[in-house]
Design an enzyme around this catalytic site. Structure first.
Site, short mmCIF file in Angstrom:
data_model
loop_
_atom_site.label_atom_id
_atom_site.label_comp_id
_atom_site.label_asym_id
_atom_site.label_seq_id
_atom_site.Cartn_x
_atom_site.Cartn_y
_atom_site.Cartn_z
N ASP A 28 -19.25 -10.26 45.75
CA ASP A 28 -18.01 -10.58 45.05
C ASP A 28 -18.06 -11.95 44.39
OD1 ASP A 28 -17.17 -8.17 45.98
OD2 ASP A 28 -15.30 -8.89 46.86
N CYS A 88 -21.04 -8.20 54.08
CA CYS A 88 -20.12 -8.81 53.12
C CYS A 88 -19.03 -7.84 52.64
CB CYS A 88 -20.89 -9.37 51.93
SG CYS A 88 -21.98 -10.74 52.39
N ASP A 89 -17.88 -8.41 52.40
CA ASP A 89 -16.74 -7.86 51.70
C ASP A 89 -16.55 -6.35 51.81
OD1 ASP A 89 -16.19 -10.45 51.17
OD2 ASP A 89 -16.87 -10.44 49.12
N LYS A 90 -16.75 -5.60 50.73
CA LYS A 90 -16.40 -4.17 50.71
C LYS A 90 -17.36 -3.31 51.52
CE LYS A 90 -13.56 -5.94 48.07
NZ LYS A 90 -14.17 -7.23 48.37
N CYS A 111 -20.51 -15.64 53.49
CA CYS A 111 -19.95 -16.97 53.19
C CYS A 111 -19.17 -17.52 54.38
CB CYS A 111 -19.09 -16.90 51.94
SG CYS A 111 -20.07 -16.56 50.45
N GLU A 168 -10.52 -9.49 42.00
CA GLU A 168 -10.14 -10.68 42.76
C GLU A 168 -9.89 -11.84 41.80
OE1 GLU A 168 -13.08 -11.49 45.71
OE2 GLU A 168 -12.39 -9.87 47.02
N SER A 220 -9.74 -13.27 46.51
CA SER A 220 -10.86 -13.50 47.41
C SER A 220 -10.32 -14.04 48.72
CB SER A 220 -11.82 -14.52 46.79
OG SER A 220 -12.67 -15.06 47.76
#
Length: 553
Positions: free
Chosen positions: A78, A119-121, A192, A442, A468
């Site tokens: 992202d 990460c994320d999704k 992150c 985002e 985000s």
């Protein structure tokens, strides 16, 4: 065994022939087949090392009498996709990942599943796919990145770089200082380092009971992370044929509510709302968005982690006692009898967990606030709700200001960089919802520009897009109905007065019912022309944010 469908009896001789081509021997056909769903990708800092991480897991599975079969799914970074049309693909990638897990596991009839997201999704996508398959499943993520360090020893992370861009634009820092932050913010492998979306979801895997203790907080590529991977691999072998540990027996309504309590207590990313709504639907225990405020009202906010508190990162949370310490502090709000993949109940798992640093994890009596770090606002501007990360508010929790409207993120970035946004404004970014984007981009670039330019406490931002996990400030996303469905956010005009009251969970525009009705009559929206065949399919099938932006055929 579920895998007997592809390996047992004379009629499956052709299937065994193909499996022998991959290296299997006679004895292997008597063993459970374990799917190892990896998300290795060289371009993603949280994933470029997962090929080596998966090898540790596969080797341990073999040592414990099972046969691992690794397969990969896609992943979108992202941060790299941020601020350009690449972000249109981020949320849709969640559905591709879910579909991929379902496809691989059901096509090949594997007995159990171990997922390696980070990460994320990728995390929610794998959970959604695993819930459809419903076999014994364990999640073991790659682990968080360490925080970076600036020239003066200050903690840095990806958000530091985004905000530094805004600071550079208004000459608060020079080009060399910007470059120094760029080079120091992300020091190596891992998701992150703050309580952004990836780490929020990885910690919620612990809260739901599908991951082992430390999944969300033990740093990537450390000895302890490798030990955790081996432990997860051993455990999936132990439960591979035990129906009690099918993932739908772990993720139920109680587990979802537990996750949301922990989310509120630690002030997780606003994206977790979107993902938990989707996950609960896949689990067959759909969470109503209105239930979230009831959880928020009773859950104290006891941990502030970057971006809400920029000097605190995931390694600090781990050293302070980890997610178990947070859960133990709010244990009276949790369903302690819920089963976890270890075989323990959640209560047994967190028993005795202590807060080791009260500057990082507060006691309930010293909570940052008596209500949770996330809130759902309702009103004539968001009849089906919208989301704010209350933990990340810089200024007042009550705000009134004049709307300045932008019909895309690109327009907003240009306007903010061009100095159009002033103190007291409410920045409106619309036509960026699941359908309108399409893909629900985002908005880290515009929010970081606002903070970097020194306006974080004096400007609000609302959007039918999303943020985000690194976003901070008075930023409200997921506005539903979205502009593309004729929602009120699409009817706003420059100068409209918008009232936001986080503590009363309200967001309204000062217009009479007659004025709103008149604007609805005038509203025309033909939809964006979308070139991508995949995004056109997504636009046609996706629901709005109040439903988790799931696809409905």
């Amino acid at each position: 065994m579920r895998s007997d469908v592809i390996k047992k009896g004379y009629i499956r001789a052709p299937h065994r022939s193909l499996l022998r081509a991959t290296g299997l021997k006679d004895d292997d056909f008597k063993k459970p087949f374990i799917g190892v769903c990896n998300s290795f990708a060289e371009i993603i800092p949280g994933h470029f090392f997962l090929n080596k991480f998966a090898k540790i897991i596969k080797d341990e599975i073999r040592k414990n009498g099972c046969v691992p079969f690794e397969f990969n799914c896609i992943g979108v970074d992202d941060g790299i996709a941020m601020g350009h049309d690449g972000m249109l693909y981020s949320l849709p990638s969640r559905e591709i990942i879910a579909n991929s897990v379902e496809t691989m596991m059901n096509a090949h009839k594997l007995d159990a599943l171990i997922c390696i997201p980070n990460c994320d999704k990728i995390v929610p996508g794998m959970i959604m796919g695993a819930l459809r398959v419903n076999v014994p499943t364990i999640f073991i993520s790659g682990g968080p990145m360490a925080a970076g360090r600036g020239k003066n020893g200050e903690a840095l992370d990806l958000n530091s770089t985004f905000e530094a861009v805004g600071a550079y634009e208004v000459k608060k820092i020079n080009k060399k200082e910007l470059h120094d932050i760029e080079c120091a913010a992300c020091p190596g492998a891992g998701s992150c380092s703050g309580m952004f979306t990836a780490n929020s979801m990885n910690t919620l895997c612990e809260a739901m009971g599908i991951a082992l203790k430390g999944n969300g907080t033990i740093l990537a590529m450390t000895k302890n992370r490798k030990k955790l991977a081996k432990k997860a691999a051993r455990r999936i072998c132990e439960i591979a044929l035990d129906d009690k540990f099918k993932i739908r027996n772990i993720i139920n309504k109680k587990a979802v509510e537990n996750a949301m309590v922990v989310d509120m207590a630690m002030g997780g990313s606003s994206n977790t709302i979107l993902h938990m709504l989707a996950i609960s639907r896949e689990a067959g225990c759909a969470l109503d968005i209105k239930e979230l405020n009831e959880i928020s009202k009773k859950t104290p906010h006891i941990a502030k982690i970057a971006p809400s508190k920029p000097e605190i990162h995931m390694q600090d949370v781990h050293n302070a006692g980890g997610i178990n310490a947070i859960m133990n502090e709010v244990k009276d709000l949790l369903h302690l009898d819920n089963l976890t993949v270890t075989g323990e109940t959640l209560g047994e798992r967190i028993k005795g967990a202590k807060i080791k640093d009260e500057d990082v994890i507060h006691k309930v009596e010293n909570a940052y606030s008596k209500v949770g770090g996330l809130a759902i606002l309702f009103g004539n501007l968001a009849e089906q709700g919208c989301v704010i990360k209350a933990a990340g508010i810089i200024g007042s929790r009550k705000f009134s200001g004049k709307a300045i409207c932008f019909n895309s993120q690109d327009e907003a970035i240009e306007g903010i960089s061009g100095g159009k946004v002033k103190k007291g404004d409410v920045v409106v970014i619309r036509y960026e919802g699941p359908k309108g984007g399409p893909g629900m981009q985002e908005m880290l670039s515009p929010t970081s520009l606002i903070v970097g330019r020194g306006l974080g406490a004096d400007v609000a931002l609302i959007t039918d897009g999303r943020f985000s996990g690194a976003t901070r400030g008075l930023c409200i996303g997921h506005v539903s109905p979205e502009a593309a469905e004729g929602g009120m956010i699409g009817l706003l005009k420059d100068g409209d007065i918008i009232d936001i009251d986080v503590d009363n969970f309200s967001i309204n525009v000062r217009l009479s019912e007659d004025e709103i009705a008149e604007r609805k009559k005038e509203f025309k929206y033909g939809g964006k022309k979308v070139q991508s065949r995949w995004l056109r399919q997504y636009q046609k099938l996706v629901t709005n944010a109040s439903n988790g932006a799931i696809l409905e055929a």
